[in-house]
Design an enzyme around this catalytic site. Structure first.
Site, mmCIF file in Angstrom:
data_model
loop_
_atom_site.group_PDB
_atom_site.id
_atom_site.type_symbol
_atom_site.label_atom_id
_atom_site.label_comp_id
_atom_site.label_asym_id
_atom_site.label_seq_id
_atom_site.Cartn_x
_atom_site.Cartn_y
_atom_site.Cartn_z
ATOM 1 N N LYS A 71 -65.468 -39.048 -50.620
ATOM 2 C CA LYS A 71 -64.805 -38.707 -51.806
ATOM 3 C C LYS A 71 -65.924 -39.233 -53.093
ATOM 4 O O LYS A 71 -66.147 -38.196 -54.195
ATOM 5 C CB LYS A 71 -63.567 -39.257 -52.326
ATOM 6 C CG LYS A 71 -63.322 -40.632 -52.339
ATOM 7 C CD LYS A 71 -62.053 -41.237 -52.282
ATOM 8 C CE LYS A 71 -62.195 -42.539 -52.265
ATOM 9 N NZ LYS A 71 -60.715 -43.360 -51.848
ATOM 10 N N ARG B 202 -49.406 -49.531 -53.394
ATOM 11 C CA ARG B 202 -50.072 -47.856 -54.026
ATOM 12 C C ARG B 202 -49.108 -47.080 -53.204
ATOM 13 O O ARG B 202 -47.886 -47.133 -52.955
ATOM 14 C CB ARG B 202 -51.592 -47.770 -53.851
ATOM 15 C CG ARG B 202 -51.760 -46.510 -54.702
ATOM 16 C CD ARG B 202 -53.435 -46.329 -54.523
ATOM 17 N NE ARG B 202 -54.098 -45.806 -53.340
ATOM 18 C CZ ARG B 202 -55.088 -45.519 -52.998
ATOM 19 N NH1 ARG B 202 -56.034 -45.544 -54.014
ATOM 20 N NH2 ARG B 202 -55.722 -45.016 -51.918
#
Ligand SMILES: *Cc1c(COP(=O)(O)O)cnc(C)c1O
Length: 358
Positions: free
Chosen positions: A34, A129
């Site tokens: 990414k 998260r």
């Protein structure tokens, strides 16, 4: 134009070294692309280094790599959005998941596309998260097992992203035990028991028994050569695979303090007239240079100049530096190292040209 100079040999060396390091501990690696936006040239280098799985948080990056015939299995490492389900099933071999509603959509779509979509269920081991709480996992697996077109290929967890929680022997052992119990209870064999990211490197190196954990998803360590708890170098990895370069476009003597009434800068940040620059007694001027990039292309605190200069600030399009004692010229190119966020921003900016060297 500013450049990011990408050293493919160094990236390949890091990829080979990390892959071998994990393999020695019987772990597979998902190379996380990414930060380089799934750049196909870089992705290819990772596969040439023997990395079989590439992970990206953006389905668009996965599509780009697939279209460029990158020979790898692709893992979507951000939980899918409802709006991208058809693309996820079409392009990703695996996706990480934490919502039953989304998994049901993946199932419906997989049946439609006559495919089996493989999923990795994320568990929240304390970082707050993504992921399911371990106490709820059984309920999910009962439901997932009923779904057609879906194969449960493993579980994963992610630390040191939101809550700042680091991987330890204790939380990794807990995670490993969960994998063990689930495999026994449901008669499963997990391809991935994915223990985390670059913040797991210290745990991995010091740990004698990784238990059921058989995989890590690694980005930052691969590209920048350090672990992400203390940001210490990992032995034998290159830390300078990327270099940022930009040109001096203005060079002038300037007053030490802004003149006139002070409020705030272009971003509404308060400027304190006295604190803007460290004032050296007897010195009335400083030599200032402007460089051809700004906050649109980079985050300031992630930039590390290689020459001895001081970064004073940046607006959208200019970096403002004190050149100190350097004898620079207009057009001269200055070099910078980048941290992870700065690398991500520079790779994302269309105004930064990407140059590859071997
Ligand atoms: C970004 C990310 C990774 C890779 O993290 P690094 O710190 O770059 O190694 C792994 N897993 C998930 C879910 C991520 O979002």
């Amino acid at each position: 134009m500013p450049n990011i100079i990408i050293n493919l040999k160094k990236i390949q060396h890091n990829a080979e070294t990390l892959r071998a390091l994990l393999q020695k501990k019987n772990l597979s690696i998902i190379g996380v692309t990414k930060v380089v936006l799934g750049n196909p040239v870089i992705a290819k280098v990772l596969t040439q280094a023997g990395i079989e799985y590439l992970g990206d948080s953006r389905i668009k990056n996965i599509i780009k790599m697939k279209r460029n015939k990158i020979n790898a299995k692709f893992v979507l490492i951000r939980v899918p959005s409802a709006s991208e389900i058809p693309l996820v099933v079409q392009y990703a071999d695996f996706s990480v998941n934490s919502e039953l509603e989304i998994i049901k959509m993946l199932s419906t779509e997989a049946i439609k596309q006559k495919k089996i979509h493989k999923i990795i269920i994320m568990l929240d081991m304390g970082d707050l998260r993504e992921g399911i709480y371990p106490s709820n996992i059984d309920k999910y697996i009962y439901q997932i097992k009923k779904l057609k077109g879906i194969k449960l290929s493993g579980i994963g967890t992610n630390l040191k992203c939101f809550g700042g929680i680091i991987p330890t022997n204790l939380n990794m052992k807990k995670f490993s035990n969960i994998a063990d119990e689930l495999e026994k209870k449901f008669g499963l064999k997990f391809k991935f028991v994915s223990g985390g990211n670059s913040s797991n490197m210290n745990w991995l190196m010091s740990c004698k028994d990784t238990g059921k954990i058989n995989n890590l998803r690694i980005g930052e360590a691969l590209f920048l050569g350090h672990e992400t708890i203390n940001f210490q170098p990992i032995p034998d990895l290159h830390r300078d695979s990327f270099k940022f370069t930009a040109e001096i476009i203005e060079l002038k003597q300037r007053s030490l303090r802004p003149q006139g009434i002070v409020v705030s800068n272009a971003f509404g940040e308060k400027i304190h007239k006295k604190s803007l620059f460290i004032i050296k007694k007897k010195k009335r001027f400083r030599k200032q240079a402007l460089l051809n990039f700004g906050r649109q292309d980079i985050n300031l605190d992630g930039l590390r100049p290689i020459s001895n200069i001081k970064i004073l600030g940046a607006s959208s399009d200019y970096l403002i530096i004190d050149v100190k004692d350097n004898e620079f010229k207009i057009g001269e190119v200055l070099n910078f190292n980048l941290n992870y966020e700065a690398l991500l921003r520079a790779m994302t900016s269309p105004y930064v040209s990407k140059k590859f060297i071997d």
